[in-house]
Motif scaffolding. Structure first.
Motif, PDB file in Angstrom:
ATOM      1  N   SER A 574       0.851  -1.180   0.000  1.00 40.05           N
ATOM      2  CA  SER A 574       0.000   0.000   0.000  1.00 40.05           C
ATOM      3  C   SER A 574       0.886   1.228   0.000  1.00 40.05           C
ATOM      4  O   SER A 574       2.083   1.146   0.292  1.00 40.05           O
ATOM      5  CB  SER A 574      -0.914   0.015   1.236  1.00 40.05           C
ATOM      6  N   LEU A 575       0.298   2.373  -0.364  1.00 37.02           N
ATOM      7  CA  LEU A 575       1.000   3.654  -0.295  1.00 37.02           C
ATOM      8  C   LEU A 575       0.047   4.702   0.247  1.00 37.02           C
ATOM      9  O   LEU A 575      -1.170   4.607   0.045  1.00 37.02           O
ATOM     10  CB  LEU A 575       1.494   4.090  -1.680  1.00 37.02           C
ATOM     11  N   PRO A 576       0.578   5.728   0.915  1.00 31.89           N
ATOM     12  CA  PRO A 576      -0.284   6.815   1.389  1.00 31.89           C
ATOM     13  C   PRO A 576      -0.548   7.838   0.293  1.00 31.89           C
ATOM     14  O   PRO A 576       0.177   7.904  -0.710  1.00 31.89           O
ATOM     15  CB  PRO A 576       0.544   7.442   2.515  1.00 31.89           C
ATOM     16  N   MET A 577      -1.584   8.655   0.495  1.00 29.75           N
ATOM     17  CA  MET A 577      -1.770   9.825  -0.354  1.00 29.75           C
ATOM     18  C   MET A 577      -0.777  10.876   0.132  1.00 29.75           C
ATOM     19  O   MET A 577      -0.975  11.502   1.171  1.00 29.75           O
ATOM     20  CB  MET A 577      -3.196  10.350  -0.267  1.00 29.75           C
ATOM     21  N   GLY A 578       0.281  11.071  -0.623  1.00 28.12           N
ATOM     22  CA  GLY A 578       1.350  11.969  -0.192  1.00 28.12           C
ATOM     23  C   GLY A 578       1.103  13.419  -0.536  1.00 28.12           C
ATOM     24  O   GLY A 578       1.739  14.307   0.030  1.00 28.12           O
ATOM     25  N   GLU A 579       0.186  13.660  -1.477  1.00 29.56           N
ATOM     26  CA  GLU A 579      -0.066  15.033  -1.902  1.00 29.56           C
ATOM     27  C   GLU A 579      -1.500  15.162  -2.397  1.00 29.56           C
ATOM     28  O   GLU A 579      -2.038  14.260  -3.047  1.00 29.56           O
ATOM     29  CB  GLU A 579       0.888  15.422  -3.040  1.00 29.56           C
ATOM     30  N   PHE A 580      -2.116  16.295  -2.074  1.00 32.73           N
ATOM     31  CA  PHE A 580      -3.374  16.710  -2.695  1.00 32.73           C
ATOM     32  C   PHE A 580      -3.149  18.106  -3.238  1.00 32.73           C
ATOM     33  O   PHE A 580      -2.622  18.980  -2.548  1.00 32.73           O
ATOM     34  CB  PHE A 580      -4.529  16.709  -1.695  1.00 32.73           C
ATOM     35  N   CYS A 658       8.939   6.925  -3.969  1.00 29.02           N
ATOM     36  CA  CYS A 658       8.135   7.060  -5.180  1.00 29.02           C
ATOM     37  C   CYS A 658       7.093   8.147  -4.934  1.00 29.02           C
ATOM     38  O   CYS A 658       6.758   8.459  -3.791  1.00 29.02           O
ATOM     39  CB  CYS A 658       7.471   5.739  -5.575  1.00 29.02           C
ATOM     40  N   HIS A 659       6.587   8.706  -6.016  1.00 30.35           N
ATOM     41  CA  HIS A 659       5.611   9.799  -5.925  1.00 30.35           C
ATOM     42  C   HIS A 659       4.952   9.895  -7.296  1.00 30.35           C
ATOM     43  O   HIS A 659       5.549  10.389  -8.251  1.00 30.35           O
ATOM     44  CB  HIS A 659       6.328  11.106  -5.562  1.00 30.35           C
ATOM     45  N   THR A 660       3.729   9.401  -7.425  1.00 35.72           N
ATOM     46  CA  THR A 660       3.042   9.358  -8.711  1.00 35.72           C
ATOM     47  C   THR A 660       1.778  10.199  -8.648  1.00 35.72           C
ATOM     48  O   THR A 660       0.874   9.922  -7.858  1.00 35.72           O
ATOM     49  CB  THR A 660       2.685   7.905  -9.088  1.00 35.72           C
ATOM     50  N   ASP A 661       1.711  11.234  -9.484  1.00 40.52           N
ATOM     51  CA  ASP A 661       0.566  12.147  -9.523  1.00 40.52           C
ATOM     52  C   ASP A 661      -0.513  11.621 -10.459  1.00 40.52           C
ATOM     53  O   ASP A 661      -0.229  11.252 -11.598  1.00 40.52           O
ATOM     54  CB  ASP A 661       1.010  13.532 -10.007  1.00 40.52           C
ATOM     55  N   ILE A 662      -1.761  11.642  -9.993  1.00 40.76           N
ATOM     56  CA  ILE A 662      -2.909  11.205 -10.789  1.00 40.76           C
ATOM     57  C   ILE A 662      -3.908  12.356 -10.827  1.00 40.76           C
ATOM     58  O   ILE A 662      -4.385  12.819  -9.788  1.00 40.76           O
ATOM     59  CB  ILE A 662      -3.554   9.949 -10.174  1.00 40.76           C
ATOM     60  N   THR A 663      -4.207  12.837 -12.039  1.00 41.85           N
ATOM     61  CA  THR A 663      -5.010  14.056 -12.217  1.00 41.85           C
ATOM     62  C   THR A 663      -6.403  13.738 -12.730  1.00 41.85           C
ATOM     63  O   THR A 663      -6.576  12.925 -13.628  1.00 41.85           O
ATOM     64  CB  THR A 663      -4.320  15.005 -13.218  1.00 41.85           C
ATOM     65  N   ILE A 664      -7.405  14.416 -12.146  1.00 39.05           N
ATOM     66  CA  ILE A 664      -8.756  14.406 -12.700  1.00 39.05           C
ATOM     67  C   ILE A 664      -8.899  15.650 -13.564  1.00 39.05           C
ATOM     68  O   ILE A 664      -8.837  16.766 -13.051  1.00 39.05           O
ATOM     69  CB  ILE A 664      -9.834  14.434 -11.594  1.00 39.05           C
ATOM     70  N   PRO A 665      -9.070  15.525 -14.876  1.00 42.01           N
ATOM     71  CA  PRO A 665      -9.187  16.711 -15.728  1.00 42.01           C
ATOM     72  C   PRO A 665     -10.492  17.455 -15.467  1.00 42.01           C
ATOM     73  O   PRO A 665     -11.466  16.880 -14.989  1.00 42.01           O
ATOM     74  CB  PRO A 665      -9.136  16.132 -17.148  1.00 42.01           C
ATOM     75  N   TYR A 666     -10.512  18.734 -15.811  1.00 38.72           N
ATOM     76  CA  TYR A 666     -11.688  19.566 -15.547  1.00 38.72           C
ATOM     77  C   TYR A 666     -12.961  18.983 -16.148  1.00 38.72           C
ATOM     78  O   TYR A 666     -14.041  19.103 -15.568  1.00 38.72           O
ATOM     79  CB  TYR A 666     -11.481  20.980 -16.111  1.00 38.72           C
ATOM     80  N   ASP A 667     -12.849  18.332 -17.319  1.00 41.95           N
ATOM     81  CA  ASP A 667     -14.066  17.836 -17.958  1.00 41.95           C
ATOM     82  C   ASP A 667     -14.618  16.583 -17.290  1.00 41.95           C
ATOM     83  O   ASP A 667     -15.662  16.071 -17.685  1.00 41.95           O
ATOM     84  CB  ASP A 667     -13.844  17.584 -19.451  1.00 41.95           C
TER      85      ASP A 667
END
Length: 710
Positions: A574-580, A658-667
């Protein structure tokens, strides 16, 4: 006296390596030309060893050319193209199905165990194109000797009446090869990352005639029309434009030190990472860095088993001849990885950094010019490819954690910085020049404008206990991100106001969430992370930790979960949410919609086009104790979580590396709402900024027909 003795030892070593090189080359030439009767091995293995010897022969032919034809400008560019393609032709997609480097093909011919190992050997030899061009005779020699040792094992097996040696015997050969040479390989790699006197790449950038694309073939990387067109296009740009790109790049690096309260004057070197074709910009960047007192260090993204890190390519690189080939060999270390090797590797890494500690102490960190626009890659999962066992996965995690901590001892996190910027390559499509110009605009937006708008947003977010994020139009996201508490709102803040410094372009506010109370589902319909495609990606968080995950890439849930675990969780359970973060760069979003390149944007830009969530370490990994201040003077205090706090007792348990960003686009974004006891404060509704003072961010939307967001 000591210097003379050391110089004599170096000469003697070079002579010895030269003798070994000649002997190995002669023997491999014999294998290449042998008939079935002359081979001394079982008939079914003759084609493999002949073809693999032919691969080495191509390397040796190129080696001889470099000795006798050192001046590439005398060679017609068509000849250089032909030579370059001949070195990579066997692994190109159109030839890969019947290539011995393809585990599926090798296993089909030679069985699961032997086939996998022989595919590994072919891939390792293929990695030595780089050694040919850099003149690393010893690197090439030890791989040729490995090939001959494995060949001899087949000869001995045949003499004993067996078709082939046992898999255990072959694995032992590989194990001792890696073990025997790990120390020198580690020392060379560390020095290549820190020592500006290792100037193979710098000489190409600074001494070549960049108006003549022949210089691209001096690297030894795979070069396509894309790299040539990129270099040619940059040659058409006015000097002022090239300087503007380079200045944005290098100023971001300098400002990163300034904003982080770090003294750049203590540093003497900077690592520049780029892709072939960007040399005109890199040359100007080198001059800029030198004016800052920083000498560039450039090293290659190595594919050798000693330096391979999954599918990632860290350092200078050319085009990928075949991404599937890289993917198939991402876990070849399964052949030898055990606890004893991990322990030894860590000792060797420490020794290498100790030898280079003066260089490490003055190293400032990386400056990365990333490329994007290639055709997105969706890998094929092959059961024939080598795969780490569960025990090996855990060992891999332990090594990553321990090695990350060790490197931080010598290149201290609280003293180094970085910067990243990205530009498209011609493969992005016919509108490449227009897109390139649009990205220049995106990367040079007025940071003062964004700084003021983002400060308005931060003022609202600082009052919240948590932020609610929901998707719409098919996006199933339903998340509650808990925020840490402020002790003194007059002097402290929870979100960093990110303008164009280390992460170019401008456009986000971010925090380290409070893990307790961060719950829900993160969903994205399609996203590209670290060069890999994910369809219908879902991550479930419970108290800030990933507790479930799935995607829709493969036919079975097991394949999908393994894919996520390997490339997002990086073998962790598992990994934590490191950034919002909330991205504010609507100009970048609109450009992506206008040119239909949303699936090709690098995370560096994509993360600015909506809220994003990083799994892994926080943005302040290894530098949590260094104060960070926003432009308004408030200290950003949400710099860590319950995991990074462990560094005070045991640093190996504090970081995930590790640090992987996952983006929700505006649409796909239904709402982002700050929630406190006093009420709810909408920031975004149906893809539009609705918070007072942020309306100007919506202006770029007027240039596109975005009916989904009405």
């Amino acid at each position: 006296m000591n210097e003379n003795k050391s110089e004599q030892m170096t000469k003697e070593r070079a002579l010895l390596v030269g003798e070994r090189f000649t002997l190995a080359a002669e023997r491999i030439a014999q294998i290449r030309a042998m008939s079935e009767e002359e081979s001394g091995i079982a008939e079914r293995y003759v084609p493999y060893f002949r073809e693999t010897a032919a691969l080495v022969y191509r390397l040796l032919t190129e080696w001889d050319r470099h000795i006798h034809e050192p001046l590439m400008e005398r060679t017609p560019i068509d000849s250089l193209r032909t030579r370059n393609r001949s070195l990579y032709e066997d692994i190109l997609p159109e030839n890969y199905e019947s290539c011995y480097g393809n585990p599926a093909y090798a296993v089909k011919l030679y069985g699961e165990e032997t086939g996998r190992l022989l595919a590994f050997l072919y891939a390792e030899l293929h990695s030595q194109i780089a050694s040919v061009y850099e003149g690393e005779q010893e690197e090439l020699t030890i791989r040729m000797e490995l090939f001959l040792e494995i060949y001899q094992a087949f000869v001995c097996a045949c003499e004993e009446g067996k078709e082939a040696p046992s898999y255990g015997e072959l694995r032992q050969i590989v194990y001792w090869f890696v073990s025997d040479y790990s120390e020198t390989e580690t020392e060379k790699r560390v020095r290549s990352q820190l020592d500006p006197e290792q100037d193979f790449f710098l000489r190409i950038v600074m001494d070549s005639d960049l108006s003549d694309c022949r210089y691209l073939y001096a690297y030894g990387e795979y070069i396509t029309d894309c790299e040539e067109k990129l270099a040619s296009y940059l040659n058409t740009l006015p000097e002022e434009t090239v300087r503007k790109i380079a200045d944005t790049f290098t100023e971001g690096y300098r400002i990163g030190f300034l904003a982080g309260g770090k003294d750049i004057s203590k540093k003497k070197t900077v690592n520049i990472r780029y892709r072939a074709g960007f040399e005109r910009v890199i040359r100007q960047a080198v001059l800029n860095f030198r004016r800052m007192g920083l000498e560039p260090v450039i090293y290659r993204a190595s594919f050798s088993i000693f330096h391979r890190r999954g599918t990632g390519r860290v350092g200078f690189c050319g085009a990928d001849a075949n991404k599937q080939f890289l993917y198939d060999h991402r876990e070849d270390e399964a052949l030898y990885l055990d606890r004893k090797y991990v322990g030894r590797k860590l000792e060797e890494l420490k020794r290498a950094y100790e030898l280079a500690k003066e260089l490490a102490a003055v190293h400032g960190g990386p400056a990365c010019l990333e490329a994007f626009g290639e055709t997105p890659f969706a890998p094929q999962a092959k059961e024939e490819a080598l795969q780490l066992s569960e025990t090996q996965r855990q060992l891999s995690v332990e090594y990553a954690s321990a090695s990350g901590g060790l490197v931080n001892q010598y290149i201290k996190g609280e003293e180094r910085s970085f910067t990243m910027i990205a530009f498209p390559v011609p493969e992005i499509g016919e509108c490449f020049p227009e897109i390139f110009d649009a990205v220049i605009q995106i990367n040079t937006l007025d940071y003062n404008l964004y700084q003021n708008i983002q400060q308005t947003m931060i003022h609202t977010l600082d009052q919240a206990e948590y932020v609610r994020i929901k998707g719409f139009r098919g996006n199933r996201t339903d998340l509650r991100v808990a925020l840490q508490a402020l002790s003194d709102p007059q002097t402290e803040t929870l979100f960093e106001n990110c303008v164009a410094d280390v992460n170019i372009p401008v456009g986000e506010v971010f925090t380290s969430p409070r893990l307790e109370g961060t719950n829900g589902l993160l969903h994205v319909t399609r996203v590209y992370l670290n060069g890999l495609e994910y369809r219908d990606l879902e991550l479930t968080f419970t108290d800030g930790m990933v507790t479930a995950y799935r995607c829709g890439n493969f036919p079975t849930e097991e394949e999908n979960q393994n894919y996520i675990r390997d490339h997002i969780l990086f073998h962790h359970d598992s990994l934590p949410m490191g950034e919002f973060a909330i991205g504010t760069n609507t100009t970048a979003y609109v450009a992506a919609r206008k040119y239909n390149i949303g699936d090709k944007l690098p995370i560096l830009i994509a993360e600015k086009t909506g809220p994003h969530f990083a799994v892994g370490d926080t943005c302040y990994s290894h530098s949590e104790d260094l104060p960070v201040y926003n432009p308004d003077g408030r200290e950003m205090v949400a710099r860590e979580n319950r995991y990074s706090l462990r560094r005070h007792e045991d640093e190996t348990k504090a970081y995930f590396n590790c640090h992987t960003d996952i983006t929700i686009p505006y649409d796909e974004l239904g709402e982002v709402t700050a929630v406190s006891e006093q009420g709810e404060y909408p920031v975004i509704r149906n893809g539009r900024f609705v918070l007072a003072g942020c309306e100007e961010l919506n202006l770029p939307f007027s240039s596109i027909d975005d009916t989904q967001l009405t």
